[in-house]
Design an enzyme around this catalytic site. Structure first.
Site, PDB file in Angstrom:
ATOM      1  CE1 TYR A  52      -4.292  -1.041  -0.306  1.00 37.42           C
ATOM      2  CE2 TYR A  52      -3.962  -2.289   1.719  1.00 37.42           C
ATOM      3  CZ  TYR A  52      -4.737  -1.971   0.617  1.00 37.42           C
ATOM      4  OH  TYR A  52      -5.956  -2.584   0.441  1.00 37.42           O
ATOM      5  CG  ASN A 115     -13.023  -1.711   1.553  1.00 40.04           C
ATOM      6  OD1 ASN A 115     -12.181  -2.581   1.737  1.00 40.04           O
ATOM      7  ND2 ASN A 115     -12.747  -0.579   0.954  1.00 40.04           N
TER       8      ASN A 115
HETATM    9  N1  UDP Z   1      -9.309   3.341   3.231  1.00 43.74           N
HETATM   10  C1  UDP Z   1      -9.606   3.712   4.535  1.00 43.74           C
HETATM   11  N2  UDP Z   1     -10.057   4.988   4.769  1.00 43.74           N
HETATM   12  C2  UDP Z   1     -10.214   5.893   3.764  1.00 43.74           C
HETATM   13  C3  UDP Z   1      -9.907   5.503   2.449  1.00 43.74           C
HETATM   14  C4  UDP Z   1      -9.447   4.219   2.212  1.00 43.74           C
HETATM   15  O1  UDP Z   1      -9.483   2.919   5.456  1.00 43.74           O
HETATM   16  O2  UDP Z   1     -10.633   7.027   4.030  1.00 43.74           O
HETATM   17  C5  UDP Z   1      -8.824   1.981   2.987  1.00 43.74           C
HETATM   18  C6  UDP Z   1      -9.883   1.095   2.356  1.00 43.74           C
HETATM   19  O3  UDP Z   1      -9.783  -0.193   2.933  1.00 43.74           O
HETATM   20  C7  UDP Z   1      -9.480   1.065   0.899  1.00 43.74           C
HETATM   21  C8  UDP Z   1      -7.960   1.153   0.995  1.00 43.74           C
HETATM   22  O4  UDP Z   1      -7.727   2.029   2.088  1.00 43.74           O
HETATM   23  O5  UDP Z   1      -9.943  -0.109   0.258  1.00 43.74           O
HETATM   24  C9  UDP Z   1      -7.265   1.681  -0.225  1.00 43.74           C
HETATM   25  O6  UDP Z   1      -7.843   2.922  -0.578  1.00 43.74           O
HETATM   26  P1  UDP Z   1      -8.215   3.259  -2.077  1.00 43.74           P
HETATM   27  O7  UDP Z   1      -8.549   4.710  -2.133  1.00 43.74           O
HETATM   28  O8  UDP Z   1      -7.131   2.761  -2.971  1.00 43.74           O
HETATM   29  O9  UDP Z   1      -9.569   2.435  -2.305  1.00 43.74           O
HETATM   30  P2  UDP Z   1      -9.878   1.137  -3.184  1.00 43.74           P
HETATM   31  O10 UDP Z   1      -8.967   1.191  -4.383  1.00 43.74           O
HETATM   32  O11 UDP Z   1      -9.614  -0.061  -2.313  1.00 43.74           O
HETATM   33  O12 UDP Z   1     -11.320   1.260  -3.549  1.00 43.74           O
END
Ligand code: UDP
Ligand code: MG
Length: 136
Positions: A52, A115
């Site tokens: 990440y 999620n």
């Molecule tokens: N996440 C979180 N808080 C936030 C935004 C993201 O905990 O405000 C976590 C969530 O589990 C997410 C992951 O960080 O799936 C990666 O964020 P991203 O914006 O890349 O979302 P994704 O690509 O998973 O939809």
């Protein structure tokens, strides 16, 4: 012209913990995804931090890495036509509250952090993420 792609999917700890692995895999298969490779693993926090890294400046980064390494996950290579976008559509919005009906996150997501699934966000990142977990 065919546009077969591969993407990386992760069934996150909250979903594995609730025994949703098979139901989520069925949702992928029903949409025509082929699970090319899969493994159930638990990663170290340092590995989650690497995975990440793009989010390292975000306020949620530390909790996110703690969470992804908190229990078993299922990592999969999914393949089909336009797999990257198709997987993002099937996953639904990052926040399950905003996710559309019929998406994995709408159905199973608990909160924005729990999620249930991860999916690569571009073809280039899919290659990087597949290598991260499956390059031996
Ligand atoms: N996440 C979180 N808080 C936030 C935004 C993201 O905990 O405000 C976590 C969530 O589990 C997410 C992951 O960080 O799936 C990666 O964020 P991203 O914006 O890349 O979302 P994704 O690509 O998973 O939809
Ligand atoms: Mg993302």
């Amino acid at each position: 012209m065919s546009n077969t792609e591969q993407t990386l999917s992760i069934i996150k700890p909250d979903a594995v913990e609730r025994n949703l692995e098979n139901e989520i895999k069925e949702m992928f298969k029903n949409k025509g995804f082929v699970i090319v490779k899969e493994k159930k693993i638990q990663i170290e926090k340092s590995e989650a931090e690497k995975f990440y890294k793009v989010h390292e400046t975000k306020p949620f980064y530390n909790d996110l890495c703690t969470y992804l390494s908190s229990g078993p996950i299922v990592v999969m290579i999914l393949e089909k036509e336009s797999a990257v976008l198709g997987n993002r559509e099937l996953m639904g919005a990052t926040n399950p509250t905003d996710a559309e009906e019929g998406t994995i996150r709408k159905k199973y997501g608990i909160s924005i952090d729990k999620n249930s699934v991860h999916g690569s966000d571009s073809v280039d990142n899919a290659k990087i993420e597949i290598d991260f977990f499956f390059k031996d």
